[in-house]
Each structure stands twice: as C-alpha cells, then as structure tokens.
Design a protein around this motif. Structure first.
Motif, PDB file in Angstrom:
ATOM      1  N   ASP A 245     -21.485  -3.194  14.503  1.00  0.00           N
ATOM      2  CA  ASP A 245     -20.739  -2.006  14.896  1.00  0.00           C
ATOM      3  C   ASP A 245     -20.513  -1.137  13.664  1.00  0.00           C
ATOM      4  O   ASP A 245     -20.894  -1.502  12.540  1.00  0.00           O
ATOM      5  CB  ASP A 245     -19.402  -2.384  15.564  1.00  0.00           C
ATOM      6  CG  ASP A 245     -18.481  -3.202  14.658  1.00  0.00           C
ATOM      7  OD1 ASP A 245     -18.528  -3.028  13.415  1.00  0.00           O
ATOM      8  OD2 ASP A 245     -17.698  -4.014  15.193  1.00  0.00           O
ATOM      9  N   MET A 246     -19.909   0.018  13.844  1.00  0.00           N
ATOM     10  CA  MET A 246     -19.791   0.985  12.764  1.00  0.00           C
ATOM     11  C   MET A 246     -18.973   0.439  11.594  1.00  0.00           C
ATOM     12  O   MET A 246     -19.307   0.673  10.424  1.00  0.00           O
ATOM     13  CB  MET A 246     -19.182   2.288  13.284  1.00  0.00           C
ATOM     14  CG  MET A 246     -20.064   3.020  14.280  1.00  0.00           C
ATOM     15  SD  MET A 246     -19.278   4.477  15.008  1.00  0.00           S
ATOM     16  CE  MET A 246     -19.328   5.611  13.612  1.00  0.00           C
ATOM     17  N   ILE A 331     -14.441   6.177   9.588  1.00  0.00           N
ATOM     18  CA  ILE A 331     -14.770   6.306  11.009  1.00  0.00           C
ATOM     19  C   ILE A 331     -13.539   6.856  11.729  1.00  0.00           C
ATOM     20  O   ILE A 331     -12.431   6.342  11.566  1.00  0.00           O
ATOM     21  CB  ILE A 331     -15.159   4.947  11.621  1.00  0.00           C
ATOM     22  CG1 ILE A 331     -16.327   4.335  10.841  1.00  0.00           C
ATOM     23  CG2 ILE A 331     -15.524   5.093  13.093  1.00  0.00           C
ATOM     24  CD1 ILE A 331     -16.544   2.864  11.124  1.00  0.00           C
ATOM     25  N   LYS A 332     -13.724   7.907  12.517  1.00  0.00           N
ATOM     26  CA  LYS A 332     -12.606   8.502  13.251  1.00  0.00           C
ATOM     27  C   LYS A 332     -13.081   8.877  14.655  1.00  0.00           C
ATOM     28  O   LYS A 332     -14.044   9.616  14.811  1.00  0.00           O
ATOM     29  CB  LYS A 332     -12.096   9.748  12.523  1.00  0.00           C
ATOM     30  CG  LYS A 332     -10.863  10.366  13.165  1.00  0.00           C
ATOM     31  CD  LYS A 332     -10.366  11.546  12.346  1.00  0.00           C
ATOM     32  CE  LYS A 332      -9.117  12.162  12.977  1.00  0.00           C
ATOM     33  NZ  LYS A 332      -8.615  13.312  12.174  1.00  0.00           N
ATOM     34  N   ASN A 333     -12.383   8.317  15.651  1.00  0.00           N
ATOM     35  CA  ASN A 333     -12.713   8.582  17.056  1.00  0.00           C
ATOM     36  C   ASN A 333     -14.185   8.284  17.358  1.00  0.00           C
ATOM     37  O   ASN A 333     -14.849   9.024  18.094  1.00  0.00           O
ATOM     38  CB  ASN A 333     -12.384  10.032  17.431  1.00  0.00           C
ATOM     39  CG  ASN A 333     -10.914  10.341  17.279  1.00  0.00           C
ATOM     40  OD1 ASN A 333     -10.049   9.487  17.517  1.00  0.00           O
ATOM     41  ND2 ASN A 333     -10.599  11.573  16.881  1.00  0.00           N
ATOM     42  N   GLY A 334     -14.678   7.201  16.758  1.00  0.00           N
ATOM     43  CA  GLY A 334     -16.042   6.772  17.029  1.00  0.00           C
ATOM     44  C   GLY A 334     -17.115   7.586  16.341  1.00  0.00           C
ATOM     45  O   GLY A 334     -18.296   7.438  16.664  1.00  0.00           O
ATOM     46  N   GLU A 335     -16.729   8.442  15.390  1.00  0.00           N
ATOM     47  CA  GLU A 335     -17.708   9.226  14.652  1.00  0.00           C
ATOM     48  C   GLU A 335     -17.485   9.075  13.156  1.00  0.00           C
ATOM     49  O   GLU A 335     -16.373   8.756  12.713  1.00  0.00           O
ATOM     50  CB  GLU A 335     -17.634  10.713  15.039  1.00  0.00           C
ATOM     51  CG  GLU A 335     -18.110  10.994  16.452  1.00  0.00           C
ATOM     52  CD  GLU A 335     -18.294  12.486  16.687  1.00  0.00           C
ATOM     53  OE1 GLU A 335     -17.710  13.294  15.932  1.00  0.00           O
ATOM     54  OE2 GLU A 335     -19.027  12.839  17.629  1.00  0.00           O
ATOM     55  N   TRP A 336     -18.546   9.327  12.400  1.00  0.00           N
ATOM     56  CA  TRP A 336     -18.445   9.197  10.953  1.00  0.00           C
ATOM     57  C   TRP A 336     -17.701  10.378  10.354  1.00  0.00           C
ATOM     58  O   TRP A 336     -17.845  11.513  10.809  1.00  0.00           O
ATOM     59  CB  TRP A 336     -19.846   9.127  10.326  1.00  0.00           C
ATOM     60  CG  TRP A 336     -20.600   7.866  10.634  1.00  0.00           C
ATOM     61  CD1 TRP A 336     -21.681   7.741  11.447  1.00  0.00           C
ATOM     62  CD2 TRP A 336     -20.319   6.558  10.133  1.00  0.00           C
ATOM     63  NE1 TRP A 336     -22.109   6.428  11.486  1.00  0.00           N
ATOM     64  CE2 TRP A 336     -21.282   5.683  10.683  1.00  0.00           C
ATOM     65  CE3 TRP A 336     -19.349   6.043   9.276  1.00  0.00           C
ATOM     66  CZ2 TRP A 336     -21.314   4.329  10.409  1.00  0.00           C
ATOM     67  CZ3 TRP A 336     -19.373   4.691   8.991  1.00  0.00           C
ATOM     68  CH2 TRP A 336     -20.339   3.846   9.549  1.00  0.00           C
TER      69      TRP A 336
END
Length: 446
Positions: A245-246, A331-336
C-alpha cells in the motif's frame, strides 16, 4: 546472431559425423579426432580474423574445444603408435555419443547466445578516455544490507579524458566537469558504459557508482564480489508488482533513497577532498570540481534528483526513465503530497514510451511532472519504441536478457546513440554553457 550460427554449425558437424558413422557402420574415432582438431583450428582463425569477437562469452566454448582438440591429438598419437583401442560399432552408442557432445558444446555456447557481444559505439568527441576503479570505505555509515558487521563500502569507476584522439597530450592543467552516475535497481557499475565513454570523449570526467548490495553484483578492487541483497530484491519486485500500500511503499522508498543518496554524497565528498588535496591519480587531476552534473537510471535517477536538492553545487540533472520517488513527501486523502520547495537545478526527464503513457494517464499530477514544474529549468523527452532497459546498454550487450526485463521495438544501437546525444547536449548547455539547446519533446528512432 553469431552464437546461433556457431550452435547450428556444431549441431550440423556432430549430426554429420553420426550419419557417416551409421552409414559406414563403423566407429569413426580417428575421423572424429581429425575433425575436432580441425574445428578448433578454424575457431582460432575465426578469432584472429575478427569473425568471432574475443570476449568473456566465448571463453567457455574455446576451453571445451581446446580440451577436445587435446584429447583428439592423444587419440591420433596412440593410433600412430598402434596403441589405440577402438570399440565395436553400435548405432545406439553412436547416437548417444552425438547427443552428449551436442549438449556439452551447446552448453558452452550458451553465453554467446545470452551475451552475443557488440562492437563498442564510436565516440563523437575529440578525446580518448581511460577507466579506473576504486573501492572506498565510508566509516561514518554501518552497512545495513550485509550479514556481517562492516562499514559501508562503495565502489566507483572513473572514465576520464586521457589525451586527444590525434595523439596530442593534454595540457598539464586541463580539467573537465564531473558527471556522477547512479544505476537502477539490480544495475551494474558499467550499465551505461557507452554513455560514459561518449561523455568522456567530449570532455567530462564520469564517475559511475556501484550501490553495493543493490547492484546485481559489485566487484571491489580487492577482488571481493558482493551480490544483490535478497531482501532488497524481494522488496523491489513486490513494489514493482504493486503488492504494497502507499504507506509501505513510502517507507521502502525512503529507506532506499537514504542508502543511495548517502552513497552519492559520500562519493562527491571523497572526490572533492581528493581534488583539493591535489591527488596524483590521473582521474582526480582532470576534475573541475566547480562544475558537476548528476545522472541516473530508474532508481538512480531519483537519487540524482534528491542529491541535487541536498547540495548547492550541482549544475544539471538527467533522469533516465526513473520515477522521482524522493519527491513524494506524504499521503493525504489517498493521494501523494509532493515537495513544493523549488528545485534550483535544471532537470531533464527522459522517458520510455510506456512510462510516458502511464504518466499521462495518472489520476493526479505525476510526481515527475511536478518536479519539472518546480525546477529551475526542465524538459521531458519521450523516446518512442522504448521500454525501461533501452536506457541502459543491456539491449546491445544481451538482447535475450533485455527482452526478458523489458525492451522496446526500436533499434538498440540507434536508440542508445540518440539517448547519449540528448544527454550530452543537456550537459553541454547547462554545464559548459553552449549556446544551442535543441531537444525535442518526442523522438522516433528510424
């Protein structure tokens, strides 16, 4: 191609001798001996005349042919002295013997098939270059990838102008800009030797780093061979296949970048010290430490970008089909979330066709495009018909392995020439101050 030709000749000769033996219904031990000695002689002539290029890939085959020639000579000597014992003819024995020899000789030809050898590309510059290796120990860092406690060792290869091609010697105080190269995951220190030699011929000192335990192998100057760390190999494959995962991906990439930027900074610091100490070694005497460029392939490209952020004296950066993973901060709200601090160095981002398409199709701004947007100057270049390994010498060195690892449809040699030319032009403009910079967005190799 030559490997397949040699293999076909071997099979034809062995099958021909088998067929003759079966037709004559006799053991042709004497005839085989004469033919094997003759084959070895022809093979030697092929090297002398340049039909077969002498390199590591043919050594095994010539060793086997030599042993067979010696054995055959012994047979002929025994025959001449009437001491040779010949077994009765049996078709099954003849067929079995032929099969064994095809397997043995075929196995000896295997390196020629995997590494067919290629004629080094002609350089375009005015200088002849030399190469020298060093292994340095960074006493400030403990090795994290070794099974035994040790300080971090880093091996480097220098390619530097040694004289003019017309034989004229360099001026005693003639110096050249420094280019430092970082290979990709499982790369090797000479993964892009054609590029190193091209840059050196055009007046650069190139230092290629072998990232110990992340390189496929590292040969230190004391002869020690250190192979890639198996945990790193597994991590890299898992990451490539999207198994993390991220958060896991970010943690791994940070670990890799810490090791690699540590290597590059250590190498740059060591070179700076040796230059300032006026080292007698020819490579260091030719370095102008005030002009430095960084370049890397794949993860090595990310290393070049991050090291440029950490040092104030970098003039230009080139990324060869790499993702700028060090620019991913959180990572913030599922974005880089990317680094927003301006990058005060020109960055050339060269992309394989498939990588370029994936960047265009990214759901958010891709990290590479973000880096180029905040860089002092930037350029994205796509080479059509390429894949990841086209940005190394592997497609020329081993087409078979390159096909397995990812190579495009373009002509490997012409593709390498084009990439080398673009890199040279970028460094010439931003390091040497050349007035012209004509680099296109897209290149198609004819």
């Amino acid at each position: 191609m030559m490997g397949w030709i040699v293999l076909a000749i071997i099979v034809a000769i062995e099958c021909g001798m088998m067929g003759y033996s079966i037709l004559q219904k006799k053991n042709i031990k004497i005839e085989r001996a004469v033919i094997r000695i003759s084959v070895f002689g022809v093979a030697v002539l092929a090297v002398i005349t340049g039909i077969i290029m002498w390199n590591f890939s043919v050594i095994g085959m010539y060793f086997v042919l030599f042993l067979l020639a010696i054995y055959s000579a012994v047979i002929l000597i025994k025959h001449a002295r009437r001491r040779l014992k010949v077994k009765d003819y049996k078709a099954g024995r003849t067929i079995h013997h032929t099969f064994q020899m095809i397997v043995l000789l075929g196995f000896s030809v295997l390196p020629m098939l995997l590494f067919p050898g290629y004629k080094p590309l002609e350089t375009t510059g005015q200088y002849k270059s030399k190469m020298v290796n060093y292994t340095w120990t960074d006493k400030s860092r403990q090795e994290t990838l070794s099974e035994i406690p040790e300080a971090r060792n880093v091996t480097v290869a220098f390619y530097y102008p040694a004289q003019y091609k017309d034989g004229t010697e360099l001026e005693a105080n003639e110096t050249f800009p420094l280019i430092v190269f970082s290979h990709g995951s499982f790369g090797i220190i000479d993964s892009n030797s054609s590029l190193f030699e091209e840059l050196a011929s055009n007046g650069y000192v190139v230092c290629s780093i072998s990232h110990t335990y992340q390189a496929f192998y590292t040969e230190e100057t004391n002869g020690n061979i250190k192979l890639a760390n198996m945990d790193f190999i597994q991590e890299a494959f898992n990451a490539t296949n999207g198994l993390y995962d991220m958060a896991q991906e970010k943690k791994l990439e940070a670990k890799w970048m810490e090791l690699r930027t540590g290597d590059m900074n250590f190498v740059l610091d060591t070179i700076d010290q040796k230059v300032k100490e006026h080292s007698d070694d020819a490579a260091f005497k030719r370095i102008n430490i005030n002009h430095i460029g960084l370049i890397g392939h794949s993860l090595g490209g990310a290393t070049a970008v991050q090291t440029a952020r950490e040092r104030a004296n970098i003039d230009a950066v080139v990324v060869l089909d790499g993702t700028h993973v060090g620019e991913k901060m959180a990572i913030k709200n599922g974005e880089w979330v990317y680094n927003e601090t301006p990058l005060d160095v020109p960055v050339l981002d060269m992309r394989a066709e498939d990588h370029s398409k994936s960047i265009e199709q990214s759901s958010q701004e891709h990290v590479n495009d973000h880096t180029l947007r905040i860089a002092e100057a930037s350029k994205a270049v796509t080479i059509l018909g390429t894949k990841h390994m086209n940005f190394t010498d592997l497609p020329m060195f081993s087409p078979f392995l390159a096909n397995k690892l990812g190579v495009g449809t373009c002509n490997a040699t012409e593709c390498t020439k084009q990439i080398d030319s673009i890199v040279l032009q970028w460094f010439n403009y931003y390091i040497k101050g050349n007035s012209a910079l004509e680099i296109h967005d897209v290149y198609e190799i004819n």
